[in-house]
Design an enzyme around this catalytic site. Structure first.
Site, short mmCIF file in Angstrom:
data_model
loop_
_atom_site.label_atom_id
_atom_site.label_comp_id
_atom_site.label_asym_id
_atom_site.label_seq_id
_atom_site.Cartn_x
_atom_site.Cartn_y
_atom_site.Cartn_z
N ARG A 140 43.06 16.56 51.88
CA ARG A 140 42.08 16.93 53.05
C ARG A 140 42.68 16.27 54.11
O ARG A 140 42.76 14.97 54.08
CB ARG A 140 40.60 16.81 52.71
CG ARG A 140 39.83 17.71 53.58
CD ARG A 140 38.30 17.30 53.40
NE ARG A 140 37.99 16.00 53.82
CZ ARG A 140 37.27 15.27 53.29
NH1 ARG A 140 36.60 15.68 52.47
NH2 ARG A 140 36.98 14.14 53.83
N GLU A 159 42.12 11.00 59.56
CA GLU A 159 43.12 10.39 58.29
C GLU A 159 43.24 11.49 57.37
O GLU A 159 42.94 12.72 57.38
CB GLU A 159 41.99 9.48 57.51
CG GLU A 159 41.00 9.99 56.72
CD GLU A 159 40.63 9.01 55.50
OE1 GLU A 159 41.31 8.24 55.18
OE2 GLU A 159 39.59 9.25 54.95
N ASN A 161 43.62 12.62 53.25
CA ASN A 161 43.03 11.97 52.02
C ASN A 161 44.03 12.64 51.11
O ASN A 161 44.22 13.75 50.87
CB ASN A 161 41.64 12.59 51.87
CG ASN A 161 41.00 11.65 52.89
OD1 ASN A 161 40.65 10.75 53.05
ND2 ASN A 161 40.59 12.50 53.85
N SER A 166 36.69 15.70 48.91
CA SER A 166 35.08 16.19 48.59
C SER A 166 34.76 17.33 49.52
O SER A 166 35.38 17.54 50.33
CB SER A 166 33.91 15.19 48.32
OG SER A 166 33.91 14.39 49.32
N LYS A 350 46.00 3.94 54.44
CA LYS A 350 46.06 3.95 56.09
C LYS A 350 47.04 3.25 56.61
O LYS A 350 47.65 3.83 57.91
CB LYS A 350 44.68 3.15 56.57
CG LYS A 350 43.55 3.74 55.83
CD LYS A 350 42.35 3.93 56.76
CE LYS A 350 41.08 5.11 56.25
NZ LYS A 350 40.81 5.06 54.96
N LYS A 410 40.62 -0.42 60.69
CA LYS A 410 40.53 0.23 59.51
C LYS A 410 41.28 -0.81 58.41
O LYS A 410 42.41 -1.10 58.60
CB LYS A 410 41.03 1.25 59.34
CG LYS A 410 40.32 2.44 60.32
CD LYS A 410 40.61 3.91 59.89
CE LYS A 410 40.06 5.03 61.04
NZ LYS A 410 40.46 6.29 60.63
N GLU A 414 39.06 3.65 51.11
CA GLU A 414 38.69 5.06 51.32
C GLU A 414 37.13 5.12 50.97
O GLU A 414 36.82 4.15 50.39
CB GLU A 414 39.32 5.96 50.39
CG GLU A 414 40.72 5.76 50.32
CD GLU A 414 41.41 6.55 51.68
OE1 GLU A 414 40.69 7.40 52.22
OE2 GLU A 414 42.51 6.03 52.27
N GLY A 415 36.58 6.05 51.14
CA GLY A 415 35.18 6.51 50.94
C GLY A 415 34.11 6.18 51.86
O GLY A 415 33.07 6.42 51.67
N ARG A 497 31.97 18.66 59.05
CA ARG A 497 30.77 17.80 58.73
C ARG A 497 30.44 17.34 60.27
O ARG A 497 31.23 17.41 60.92
CB ARG A 497 31.22 16.70 57.98
CG ARG A 497 31.49 16.62 56.62
CD ARG A 497 31.89 15.64 55.82
NE ARG A 497 33.45 15.21 56.16
CZ ARG A 497 34.00 14.42 56.09
NH1 ARG A 497 33.61 13.20 55.33
NH2 ARG A 497 35.16 14.29 56.62
P1 ADP Z 1 37.35 6.54 55.02
O1 ADP Z 1 38.49 6.74 54.54
O2 ADP Z 1 36.56 5.29 54.57
O3 ADP Z 1 36.55 7.76 55.02
P2 ADP Z 1 37.99 7.23 57.79
O4 ADP Z 1 39.17 6.91 58.41
O5 ADP Z 1 37.83 8.67 57.41
O6 ADP Z 1 37.43 6.52 56.54
O7 ADP Z 1 36.71 6.82 58.84
C1 ADP Z 1 35.57 7.27 58.35
C2 ADP Z 1 34.63 8.08 59.59
O8 ADP Z 1 34.93 7.19 60.84
C3 ADP Z 1 35.35 9.38 59.75
O9 ADP Z 1 34.89 10.29 59.23
C4 ADP Z 1 35.06 9.53 61.25
O10 ADP Z 1 33.52 9.72 61.39
C5 ADP Z 1 35.01 8.14 62.07
N1 ADP Z 1 36.47 7.57 62.45
C6 ADP Z 1 37.39 7.01 61.79
N2 ADP Z 1 38.50 7.07 62.66
C7 ADP Z 1 37.91 7.49 63.71
C8 ADP Z 1 38.46 7.65 65.12
N3 ADP Z 1 40.03 7.46 65.41
N4 ADP Z 1 37.91 8.29 66.02
C9 ADP Z 1 36.57 8.64 65.98
N5 ADP Z 1 36.04 8.40 64.82
C10 ADP Z 1 36.63 7.83 63.72
MG MG Z 2 37.45 9.79 55.63
#
Ligand code: ADP
Ligand code: MG
Length: 521
Positions: A140, A159, A161, A166, A350, A410, A414-415, A497
């Site tokens: 995803r 990101e 995945n 999910s 990442k 970051k 994940e998660g 979402r």
């Molecule tokens: P994880 O792998 O823990 O899900 P993500 O990289 O998907 O981490 O980040 C989690 C959440 O943080 C995302 O679903 C989003 O809501 C927010 N987020 C992450 N990166 C960004 C970004 N560059 N700009 C805005 N929001 C972000």
């Molecule tokens: Mg995520």
């Protein structure tokens, strides 16, 4: 026709706005019957979730928006179109062990306890022998939209995945819910002027509220892995028939999002006649066995396992003991097709995402593709910096302190719930040894347009400014050379979402966000 920004600013349909104008509290009782309809629809269709600390019979409706959220149609289609290219890109990355190993050796130093353990498990699996040459990816890619100019929006990737993606199941259900509320006239009854009063510019149609096929498409992806296993002469000869072969889903104990998973597996059975079992990593030792030939069996049924589908194993907490790590390795070395392999999970780091924003590195993996592929992929990237001692890393170390407001930091996790946002970045970096900084990436924050919507969670509704995140699913079946097998490289539907603008993260189960669907504008 209203402009996209007008639609954002006048959203949602009028009932909510009227109630607010009359000074209604944030808990909006004028919508209570609409909320009841949503709850009844959700529970009767499996748009459900277990609440925290649940017992088996206490499911609740999944948190959803009342209205589908406006999303620019051109951005939506762009995200769907680029998915196959991303599938192929990550397959190429995961198939380039030499390139990955340099990065992972390094990353393992910074994140010994997880990335390091995954990498170690891969080395160990290789030593024991990785038999199966076919692998399945169910991915995803997550995006937010970035407003380039007044009515020009582009998708930017949050990101990619590669494990345990999910909401493919619930996404199908919530899009159906919103389509039902519109087409059965429920919105018109509760939000009087959706179609008729153009003050709010909302003109739903079934075309502008697309179905989400993700549940079916993910099942189709799993079925192609299963069928490829059956077809290969490598499946065990004593039970080479469909009826005694099944998919094994590796799940978390006490999974709250189980109905998202059962939507997919129920369809897998009804459409493809493929059974599936649910076991945790800790169950593997006692509830499965591996034959001398390396075939994996489910003890209780005696069924042979065709595909090991991970809906767990993406976070350190999914490994409760060394026994769980051992289970991961023994599964990796069976004939069952892994979704994903350890290498593909690691390719989703990442750090890898950050490196792929470098045009030269990206070109290495898209070399045989048309230039469009490179550009289409590059267009979705925001700036991501390393925090190592490369020139770019040194620049980022300064930016993290001088301009943290525009960034998210970051770790290799994940998660959800792991990132550090904005002004918390300098304090956080100061709190850890500087030689650990290279284990993090610094990413530009995307600031999508916000608009109002109502989120219903456990019977309570709250209306406030929200932002949305689009996820696009993809399935790909590939061999050990990184070639696509049986033509299986699909875009596999989408997910929206939404979360309150005030929250940095969007975790649905964690209580930050909810599942939604798109209103294409
Ligand atoms: P994880 O792998 O823990 O899900 P993500 O990289 O998907 O981490 O980040 C989690 C959440 O943080 C995302 O679903 C989003 O809501 C927010 N987020 C992450 N990166 C960004 C970004 N560059 N700009 C805005 N929001 C972000
Ligand atoms: Mg995520």
């Amino acid at each position: 026709m209203a402009s996209i920004s007008q639609i954002f600013s006048s959203y949602p349909p009028v009932a909510v706005q009227e109630a607010e104008a009359e000074g209604a509290p944030r808990e909006d009782h004028s919508q209570s019957s609409l909320i009841s309809i949503i709850q009844h629809y959700s529970l009767s269709h499996g748009l459900a979730m277990y609440p925290p600390n649940f017992t088996g019979s206490s499911s609740t409706h999944a948190p959803t928006t009342v209205y589908p959220s406006p999303f620019p149609a051109s951005s939506f289609h762009k995200a769907l179109e680029v998915q196959k290219r991303f599938n192929q890109l990550y397959v190429k990355v995961a198939s380039d062990e030499e390139w990955l190993s340099n990065i992972l050796e390094d990353l393992s130093k910074y994140d010994k306890s997880f990335t390091g353990k995954l990498w170690e498990s891969y080395q160990l699996s290789k030593k024991i022998g990785i038999k199966q040459k076919l692998s399945l990816g169910i991915f995803r890619s997550d995006y937010m939209i970035h407003q380039k100019s007044k009515d020009e929006f582009v998708i930017k990737q949050i990101e990619f995945n590669t494990i345990s993606v999910s909401f493919g199941g619930l996404s199908t259900l919530v899009a159906d819910l919103h389509r039902y509320l519109y087409s059965s006239g429920v919105y018109n009854n509760h939000s009087k002027s959706i179609d008729t009063n153009n003050n709010n510019n909302i003109e739903y149609s079934l075309d502008s509220l697309p179905e989400s096929k993700s549940a079916f498409e993910i099942a189709k992806g799993l079925a192609s892995g299963h069928n490829a296993y059956l077809k290969s002469s490598l499946s065990s000869s004593n039970s080479n028939s469909e009826s005694s072969t099944a998919i094994l889903m590796i799940v978390q104990p006490n999974e709250r999002n189980i109905f998202d998973q059962t939507k997919v597996t129920n369809y897998l059975f009804s459409k493809y006649n493929i059974k599936s079992y649910r076991l945790t990593l800790s169950d593997i030792e006692s509830k499965t066995n591996i034959s001398k030939t390396g075939h994996l069996y489910h003890n209780e049924s005696g069924d042979e396992i065709s595909v090991v589908y991970y809906r767990s194993a993406y976070a350190p907490s999914d490994f409760t003991s060394e026994k769980d790590w051992k289970a991961r390795v023994s599964l990796e070395t069976t004939w069952a097709i892994k979704c994903p392999t350890l290498l593909m999970q690691l390719a989703g780091a990442k750090k890898v995402q950050q490196l792929l924003t470098d045009k030269e590195i990206l070109s290495k993996f898209t070399i045989n593709d048309k230039t469009e592929t490179l550009n289409d992929i590059l267009d979705t990237f925001v700036k991501i910096y390393p925090l190592d001692d490369s020139p770019l890393g040194l620049e980022a170390r300064k930016i993290a302190f001088s301009n943290p407001e525009n960034f998210v930091l970051k770790p290799q996790r994940e998660g959800g719930g792991n990132n550090i946002y904005k002004q918390n970045i300098p304090t956080f970096l100061n709190s850890i040894p500087e030689d650990e900084w290279a284990g993090y990436i610094l990413m530009e924050l995307i600031t999508p347009p916000n608009f109002q919507n109502t989120i219903v969670r456990e019977g309570q509704s709250i209306t406030d400014d929200v932002v949305s995140e689009l996820g696009v699913f993809g399935s790909i079946l590939y061999d050990d050379k990184g070639n696509v097998v049986d033509g299986v490289n699909y875009e596999s539907g989408w997910l929206l979402r939404s979360k309150f603008k005030s929250s940095d993260e969007g975790g649905v189960a964690a209580g930050f966000g909810c599942v939604d669907s798109v209103y294409l504008v």
